[in-house]
Motif scaffolding. Structure first.
Motif, PDB file in Angstrom:
ATOM      1  N   THR A  93       0.719  -1.137  -0.020  1.00 24.72           N
ATOM      2  CA  THR A  93       0.087   0.010  -0.040  1.00 24.72           C
ATOM      3  C   THR A  93       0.842   1.335   0.068  1.00 24.72           C
ATOM      4  OG1 THR A  93      -0.229   0.103   2.392  1.00 24.72           O
ATOM      5  CG2 THR A  93      -1.878  -1.257   1.015  1.00 24.72           C
ATOM      6  N   ASP A 244       3.470   6.652   4.096  1.00 21.89           N
ATOM      7  CA  ASP A 244       4.030   6.477   2.917  1.00 21.89           C
ATOM      8  C   ASP A 244       5.093   7.500   2.830  1.00 21.89           C
ATOM      9  OD1 ASP A 244       2.997   9.047   1.093  1.00 21.89           O
ATOM     10  OD2 ASP A 244       1.194   8.316   2.203  1.00 21.89           O
ATOM     11  N   GLY A 270       4.115  -1.112  -3.532  1.00 19.33           N
ATOM     12  CA  GLY A 270       3.247   0.043  -3.421  1.00 19.33           C
ATOM     13  C   GLY A 270       3.707   1.245  -4.403  1.00 19.33           C
ATOM     14  N   GLN A 273       0.779   3.225  -5.745  1.00 20.34           N
ATOM     15  CA  GLN A 273       0.170   4.027  -4.725  1.00 20.34           C
ATOM     16  C   GLN A 273       0.796   5.487  -4.150  1.00 20.34           C
ATOM     17  OE1 GLN A 273       0.402   0.922  -4.806  1.00 20.34           O
ATOM     18  NE2 GLN A 273      -1.574  -0.135  -4.352  1.00 20.34           N
TER      19      GLN A 273
END
Length: 369
Positions: A93, A244, A270, A273
């Motif tokens: 993610t 992130d 990820g 994303q």
């Protein structure tokens, strides 16, 4: 729980350190002079830190650079020999599993330093992705950090060949007949070095460094306040599987070759994303906070807007001995993240005024040549 000990455990106790459990190790949080003086000494002269609890790993074999690029967004393939890069293990993610330092020793050999708290998970993660390479855990290797404006002069007396070593570069050397690997790096914002040395030789090296008039021992307490002033992330605080790199303000850790349109775009967990976050901007951003008065704020406390509504949360906080007051880092709503914005922190039901501040709080003084 049985705590592990670093090779400098006996020396810490001899020096009067207060020991605390940290990441499964018994570690010195401070020495008799106290955290504030240790912090100030590092900023003014040179502090010696035991960071042997961190994981030191060597990845060997054809395709090692490509393997690492499948796990981190850094430009590993383009890394020169004895050059370092800050890197992030990301998840599907786009969140951060851990941050680490990668040093290229040669074409297919890489030296990795990972966080102590994530060491076992990082080793298992790397081993699960091996494709003909080998991963060696340097369990009989200690790691010392010498940080501060006098660190370079002190190292000159022991090892003149590292005089011109610049930030994020390393060199294999011999110290008193012992093979060591020295990098110009650290986590205080100061010029300094990290020294990987055999565990059996670590105490002798530490004693030799401490015999220099500029050097004093420094514990985990000051290490944390120094990195906070330098605006540096700490895993478990500013970084986590739910945060992130864009939100964390670490866009620079994504190599240009790995970004959209780059020569090796994406290819790490990820990626899409993270690319979407780069384009659309995440709702929260990491900021610095200067606290009015002397009352400290704490990790986990809510950040409030001028109407008293929650708009974020403190992730690290402490007393900035160089700044001369309490400071913090927090994640707040993006629109409220500009320096100078007036906010507050909920401290046991009382709104304590804070101001968003540019980071680092104290200028970084890395030696770049």
């Amino acid at each position: 729980m049985t705590l592990l000990h670093t090779p400098l455990d006996a020396l810490h106790r001899e020096l009067g350190a207060r020991m605390v459990p940290f990441a499964g190790y018994d570690m010195p949080v401070q020495y008799p002079d106290g955290i504030i003086r240790e912090h100030q000494h590092t900023r003014q002269a040179a502090g010696l830190f035991d960071v042997s609890h961190m994981g030191q790993l060597v990845l060997r074999g054809a395709g090692s650079a490509e393997l690492l690029e499948r796990l981190v967004p850094a430009d590993v393939i383009g890394l020169g020999e004895h050059c370092q890069t800050y890197a992030l293990f990301t998840n599907a993610t786009g969140g951060v599993l851990d941050d680490l330092i990668i040093t290229r020793w040669s074409a297919d050999i890489f030296f990795l330093v990972v966080n102590a708290a994530c060491k076992a998970e990082d080793i298992a993660y790397l081993r699960a992705h091996l494709d003909g390479q080998t991963l060696e855990v340097l369990e009989q290797q200690a790691l010392l950090a010498l940080q501060g404006p006098a660190a370079r002069e002190v190292m000159h007396r022991l090892c003149p060949e590292v005089d011109t070593l610049t930030f994020m570069h390393g060199q294999a050397v011999t110290l008193d007949g012992v093979e060591a690997y020295i990098t110009c790096s650290g986590y205080t914002g100061e010029d300094g070095f990290e020294i990987s040395v055999p565990a059996a030789s670590a105490e002798a090296l530490a004693r030799r460094l401490l015999a220099e008039p500029e050097v004093a021992p420094v514990g985990l307490g000051a290490r944390d306040s120094l990195r906070l002033e330098a605006g540096l992330c700490l895993y478990g605080h500013e970084l986590s599987p739910d945060i992130d790199p864009v939100q964390a303000g670490l866009l620079w850790s994504i190599g240009k070759a790995r970004r959209p349109g780059g020569a090796r775009e994406g290819g790490f967990p990820g990626a899409q994303q993270i690319f979407q976050r780069m384009q659309n901007k995440p709702p929260l951003r990491r900021v610095g906070l200067r606290v009015e008065g002397k009352r400290p704020v704490r990790e986990g406390q809510a950040v409030l807007d001028e109407q008293g509504e929650p708009v974020g949360e403190v992730c690290s906080a402490g007393f900035g001995a160089t700044v001369g007051g309490p400071i913090a880092m927090a994640y707040v709503q993006r629109a409220l993240g500009e320096p100078g914005t007036r906010l507050a922190v909920d401290v046991r039901g009382k709104a304590l005024p804070v101001t968003v501040a540019a980071m680092p709080f104290v200028p970084q003084r890395y030696f770049r040549g």
